[in-house]
Design a protein around this motif. Structure first.
Motif, PDB file in Angstrom:
ATOM      1  N   LYS A 139      67.511  50.656  33.822  1.00 39.45           N
ATOM      2  CA  LYS A 139      68.365  51.702  33.275  1.00 39.45           C
ATOM      3  C   LYS A 139      67.488  52.773  32.630  1.00 39.45           C
ATOM      4  CE  LYS A 139      72.122  50.438  31.140  1.00 39.45           C
ATOM      5  NZ  LYS A 139      73.078  49.764  30.225  1.00 39.45           N
ATOM      6  N   PRO A 140      68.000  53.982  32.456  1.00 32.48           N
ATOM      7  CA  PRO A 140      67.195  55.062  31.878  1.00 32.48           C
ATOM      8  C   PRO A 140      66.656  54.747  30.485  1.00 32.48           C
ATOM      9  CG  PRO A 140      69.177  55.952  32.886  1.00 32.48           C
ATOM     10  CD  PRO A 140      69.328  54.464  32.906  1.00 32.48           C
ATOM     11  N   ASP A 141      67.374  53.894  29.726  1.00 34.99           N
ATOM     12  CA  ASP A 141      66.918  53.587  28.377  1.00 34.99           C
ATOM     13  C   ASP A 141      65.918  52.437  28.337  1.00 34.99           C
ATOM     14  OD1 ASP A 141      68.513  51.435  28.940  1.00 34.99           O
ATOM     15  OD2 ASP A 141      70.019  51.849  27.405  1.00 34.99           O
ATOM     16  N   GLY A 142      65.505  51.984  29.526  1.00 36.90           N
ATOM     17  CA  GLY A 142      64.511  50.925  29.593  1.00 36.90           C
ATOM     18  C   GLY A 142      65.079  49.531  29.737  1.00 36.90           C
ATOM     19  N   ARG A 143      66.381  49.387  29.503  1.00 31.91           N
ATOM     20  CA  ARG A 143      67.006  48.074  29.672  1.00 31.91           C
ATOM     21  C   ARG A 143      67.283  47.809  31.152  1.00 31.91           C
ATOM     22  NH1 ARG A 143      72.125  48.168  25.945  1.00 31.91           N
ATOM     23  NH2 ARG A 143      72.272  50.262  26.894  1.00 31.91           N
ATOM     24  N   GLN A 144      67.768  46.611  31.443  1.00 30.21           N
ATOM     25  CA  GLN A 144      68.027  46.214  32.825  1.00 30.21           C
ATOM     26  C   GLN A 144      69.532  46.087  33.049  1.00 30.21           C
ATOM     27  OE1 GLN A 144      65.337  44.015  35.110  1.00 30.21           O
ATOM     28  NE2 GLN A 144      64.332  45.901  34.535  1.00 30.21           N
ATOM     29  N   ARG A 145      69.999  46.629  34.171  1.00 33.87           N
ATOM     30  CA  ARG A 145      71.411  46.511  34.524  1.00 33.87           C
ATOM     31  C   ARG A 145      71.560  45.395  35.549  1.00 33.87           C
ATOM     32  NH1 ARG A 145      75.839  49.627  34.426  1.00 33.87           N
ATOM     33  NH2 ARG A 145      74.683  51.456  33.706  1.00 33.87           N
ATOM     34  N   PRO A 146      72.375  44.372  35.258  1.00 36.43           N
ATOM     35  CA  PRO A 146      72.558  43.274  36.216  1.00 36.43           C
ATOM     36  C   PRO A 146      73.531  43.660  37.325  1.00 36.43           C
ATOM     37  CG  PRO A 146      73.872  42.864  34.262  1.00 36.43           C
ATOM     38  CD  PRO A 146      73.098  44.135  33.995  1.00 36.43           C
ATOM     39  N   LEU A 147      73.150  43.387  38.557  1.00 36.50           N
ATOM     40  CA  LEU A 147      74.012  43.607  39.705  1.00 36.50           C
ATOM     41  C   LEU A 147      74.284  42.275  40.393  1.00 36.50           C
ATOM     42  CD1 LEU A 147      72.518  46.815  41.384  1.00 36.50           C
ATOM     43  CD2 LEU A 147      74.418  46.664  39.777  1.00 36.50           C
ATOM     44  N   GLY A 148      75.406  42.183  41.068  1.00 33.53           N
ATOM     45  CA  GLY A 148      75.730  40.998  41.842  1.00 33.53           C
ATOM     46  C   GLY A 148      75.851  41.363  43.314  1.00 33.53           C
ATOM     47  N   ILE A 149      74.978  40.839  44.147  1.00 35.41           N
ATOM     48  CA  ILE A 149      74.991  41.148  45.573  1.00 35.41           C
ATOM     49  C   ILE A 149      75.735  40.035  46.299  1.00 35.41           C
ATOM     50  CG2 ILE A 149      73.578  41.605  47.608  1.00 35.41           C
ATOM     51  CD1 ILE A 149      71.359  42.521  45.735  1.00 35.41           C
ATOM     52  N   ALA A 150      76.894  40.372  46.848  1.00 33.52           N
ATOM     53  CA  ALA A 150      77.736  39.377  47.491  1.00 33.52           C
ATOM     54  C   ALA A 150      77.230  39.042  48.884  1.00 33.52           C
ATOM     55  CB  ALA A 150      79.180  39.885  47.575  1.00 33.52           C
ATOM     56  N   ALA A 151      77.610  37.864  49.373  1.00 32.56           N
ATOM     57  CA  ALA A 151      77.311  37.482  50.756  1.00 32.56           C
ATOM     58  C   ALA A 151      78.076  38.415  51.696  1.00 32.56           C
ATOM     59  CB  ALA A 151      77.709  36.035  50.996  1.00 32.56           C
ATOM     60  N   LEU A 152      77.562  38.557  52.919  1.00 32.49           N
ATOM     61  CA  LEU A 152      78.121  39.546  53.842  1.00 32.49           C
ATOM     62  C   LEU A 152      79.607  39.304  54.125  1.00 32.49           C
ATOM     63  CD1 LEU A 152      77.435  42.020  55.568  1.00 32.49           C
ATOM     64  CD2 LEU A 152      77.105  40.466  57.486  1.00 32.49           C
ATOM     65  N   GLU A 153      80.003  38.060  54.410  1.00 28.47           N
ATOM     66  CA  GLU A 153      81.411  37.812  54.710  1.00 28.47           C
ATOM     67  C   GLU A 153      82.298  38.068  53.487  1.00 28.47           C
ATOM     68  OE1 GLU A 153      81.719  34.915  58.546  1.00 28.47           O
ATOM     69  OE2 GLU A 153      81.915  33.964  56.566  1.00 28.47           O
ATOM     70  N   ASP A 154      81.780  37.822  52.308  1.00 24.75           N
ATOM     71  CA  ASP A 154      82.543  38.163  51.107  1.00 24.75           C
ATOM     72  C   ASP A 154      82.742  39.673  51.025  1.00 24.75           C
ATOM     73  OD1 ASP A 154      82.773  35.521  50.299  1.00 24.75           O
ATOM     74  OD2 ASP A 154      80.918  35.578  49.144  1.00 24.75           O
ATOM     75  N   LYS A 155      81.719  40.440  51.368  1.00 25.95           N
ATOM     76  CA  LYS A 155      81.849  41.902  51.377  1.00 25.95           C
ATOM     77  C   LYS A 155      82.913  42.346  52.381  1.00 25.95           C
ATOM     78  CE  LYS A 155      76.997  42.915  50.213  1.00 25.95           C
ATOM     79  NZ  LYS A 155      75.750  43.548  50.721  1.00 25.95           N
ATOM     80  N   ILE A 156      82.929  41.722  53.544  1.00 22.15           N
ATOM     81  CA  ILE A 156      83.888  42.109  54.581  1.00 22.15           C
ATOM     82  C   ILE A 156      85.318  41.852  54.110  1.00 22.15           C
ATOM     83  CG2 ILE A 156      84.708  41.631  56.923  1.00 22.15           C
ATOM     84  CD1 ILE A 156      81.812  40.861  57.637  1.00 22.15           C
ATOM     85  N   VAL A 157      85.559  40.662  53.600  1.00 19.52           N
ATOM     86  CA  VAL A 157      86.916  40.313  53.165  1.00 19.52           C
ATOM     87  C   VAL A 157      87.321  41.168  51.966  1.00 19.52           C
ATOM     88  CG1 VAL A 157      88.426  38.473  52.348  1.00 19.52           C
ATOM     89  CG2 VAL A 157      86.653  37.966  54.028  1.00 19.52           C
ATOM     90  N   GLN A 158      86.403  41.370  51.034  1.00 18.88           N
ATOM     91  CA  GLN A 158      86.714  42.215  49.886  1.00 18.88           C
ATOM     92  C   GLN A 158      87.050  43.633  50.314  1.00 18.88           C
ATOM     93  OE1 GLN A 158      84.015  42.106  46.534  1.00 18.88           O
ATOM     94  NE2 GLN A 158      83.622  39.918  46.802  1.00 18.88           N
ATOM     95  N   ARG A 159      86.264  44.161  51.241  1.00 12.73           N
ATOM     96  CA  ARG A 159      86.510  45.543  51.688  1.00 12.73           C
ATOM     97  C   ARG A 159      87.870  45.658  52.371  1.00 12.73           C
ATOM     98  NH1 ARG A 159      87.909  49.579  52.065  1.00 12.73           N
ATOM     99  NH2 ARG A 159      86.957  51.580  52.587  1.00 12.73           N
ATOM    100  N   ALA A 160      88.259  44.662  53.146  1.00 11.30           N
ATOM    101  CA  ALA A 160      89.562  44.682  53.805  1.00 11.30           C
ATOM    102  C   ALA A 160      90.693  44.588  52.782  1.00 11.30           C
ATOM    103  CB  ALA A 160      89.657  43.535  54.809  1.00 11.30           C
ATOM    104  N   VAL A 161      90.552  43.711  51.800  1.00 11.15           N
ATOM    105  CA  VAL A 161      91.585  43.575  50.776  1.00 11.15           C
ATOM    106  C   VAL A 161      91.688  44.849  49.943  1.00 11.15           C
ATOM    107  CG1 VAL A 161      92.227  42.322  48.671  1.00 11.15           C
ATOM    108  CG2 VAL A 161      91.450  41.062  50.689  1.00 11.15           C
ATOM    109  N   VAL A 162      90.551  45.453  49.623  1.00  8.08           N
ATOM    110  CA  VAL A 162      90.565  46.717  48.878  1.00  8.08           C
ATOM    111  C   VAL A 162      91.336  47.787  49.641  1.00  8.08           C
ATOM    112  CG1 VAL A 162      89.103  48.657  48.134  1.00  8.08           C
ATOM    113  CG2 VAL A 162      88.498  46.309  47.499  1.00  8.08           C
ATOM    114  N   GLU A 163      91.171  47.818  50.960  1.00 11.34           N
ATOM    115  CA  GLU A 163      91.897  48.796  51.770  1.00 11.34           C
ATOM    116  C   GLU A 163      93.406  48.586  51.655  1.00 11.34           C
ATOM    117  OE1 GLU A 163      91.757  52.115  54.485  1.00 11.34           O
ATOM    118  OE2 GLU A 163      90.323  51.177  53.117  1.00 11.34           O
TER     119      GLU A 163
END
Length: 373
Positions: A139-163
């Protein structure tokens, strides 16, 4: 970047800077044409984007618009192979893989068979969400921002549900909500804020940031909010699976008890649903029933700016919104939330009282300054 106005020599000058949250640094420095007063209205999308071409979702959208209290009890059938295929195509090709290690190109090699099998698992209840892979970015202030990278099939299903869910919630969300919504961008947000400050009675700015919002939101409250509109238990179960999947860090799985991982495909929509009920609807009622003067709101995800005509309104709102947030497991960031005198006449009014220049505030990567064109 300068937002100038036609009937006053005062402008709001926005100087590019590092902002809380580290918004992308490639924001255009040019003023967009036709900035409209869209801090109150509900339908103000101006940025072109892909429209859903699925007829079933168009019918859902029409029903959601016509019946604001309708609860949708049959939605999963919209998650068909065609929508999953489209969802796969909308994902980033070069995105980092989740804990499954599967990349977009690898999945594409046997795409139809993969999607048919994924569709079958989703509809018979055999689909299981995997934990997200934890990654940190600076982050710009020097701290760390945690991200969560989902598995590919989770991304696919999530993207469809979001639609599917967007077809409903885009008819519900208020006009001053901009972050992570179809047809809306940071440009729209900045245009709206500039219009509100330079064309309406704004003399005080309340600049707020929610402390660790994505890490703090309550699963129970989120599900209760979703259930206002979604009555399909199978969709609710999918959302619960993503929330409870947790994250994997250093080979260990940390269960998801609260929050929604930043970086997941569904998190932005879930965050908007949460704040729609916690902040947007409440704030809109507050300004209509409790404010003595003009009040404007602009929200981009968990970054909120409110403008007030009267200082007394601003102070009352600040005290009451703090209590409101605490009821739903949220809190205002003490160092990033403040009230400043700011607007067309702020410099003049402060000079009459023997005070210095108005303070500045940061929003979406820009420092906003009261200045003369």
């Amino acid at each position: 970047m300068m937002y100038d106005q036609e009937k006053s020599d005062l402008s709001i000058v926005a100087v590019k800077s590092v902002n809380k949250g580290g918004q992308p640094s490639a924001e255009s420095m040019e003023r967009r044409e036709r900035a409209e007063g869209n801090t109150v209205e509900n339908h103000t999308c101006r940025t072109p984007s892909r429209e859903s071409g699925f007829q079933g979702l168009n019918r859902v959208r029409q029903a959601a618009k016509a019946k604001k209290k309708e609860k949708f009890t049959a939605l999963l059938h919209h998650i068909d192979v065609e929508l999953l295929r489209a969802a796969f195509s909308w994902l980033k090709r070069d995105a980092a893989p989740g804990i499954d290690g599967v990349t977009w190109k690898e999945y594409e090699q046997n795409l139809e068979a993969n999607l048919i099998e994924l569709h079958a698992r989703v509809h018979r209840g055999a689909y299981r969400a995997l934990p997200s892979r934890r990654k940190y970015i600076a982050k710009p202030d020097g701290r760390q921002r945690p991200l969560g990278i989902a598995a590919l099939e989770d991304k696919i299903v999530q993207r469809a549900v979001v639609e599917v869910l967007n077809a409903i919630y885009e008819t519900d969300f208020l006009g001053f909500s901009y972050g992570f919504r179809p047809k809306r961008s940071q440009h729209n947000t900045l245009d709206s804020l500039a219009f509100a400050i330079t064309r309406t009675k704004v003399s005080w700015i309340w600049d707020a940031d929610l402390a660790k919002f994505f890490d703090s939101l309550s699963h129970d409250w989120l599900i209760r909010f979703v259930e206002h509109r979604i009555g399909d238990a199978r969709i609710i179960r999918l959302i619960r699976k993503w929330l409870k999947a947790g994250v994997m860090e250093d080979g260990k799985v940390i269960a998801g008890e609260v929050g929604s991982p930043q970086g997941s495909v569904a998190s932005p929509l879930l965050a908007n649903i949460y704040l729609h009920y916690v902040f947007d609807l409440w704030a809109d009622r507050w300004r209509r029933h409790h404010a003595q003067g003009n009040v404007i709101f602009v929200r981009y995800a968990d970054d909120i700016v409110a403008g007030f005509e009267h200082e007394a309104d601003a102070k009352r709102f600040h005290a009451e919104v703090q209590q409101r947030m605490e009821q739903f497991a949220l809190s205002l960031h003490p160092e990033k939330t403040r009230l400043i005198e700011f607007g067309r006449f702020a410099a003049e009014n402060r000079a009459k009282r023997g005070l210095g220049k108005p303070e500045t505030f940061n929003f979406l990567g820009f420092t906003h300054i009261c200045g003369r064109s």
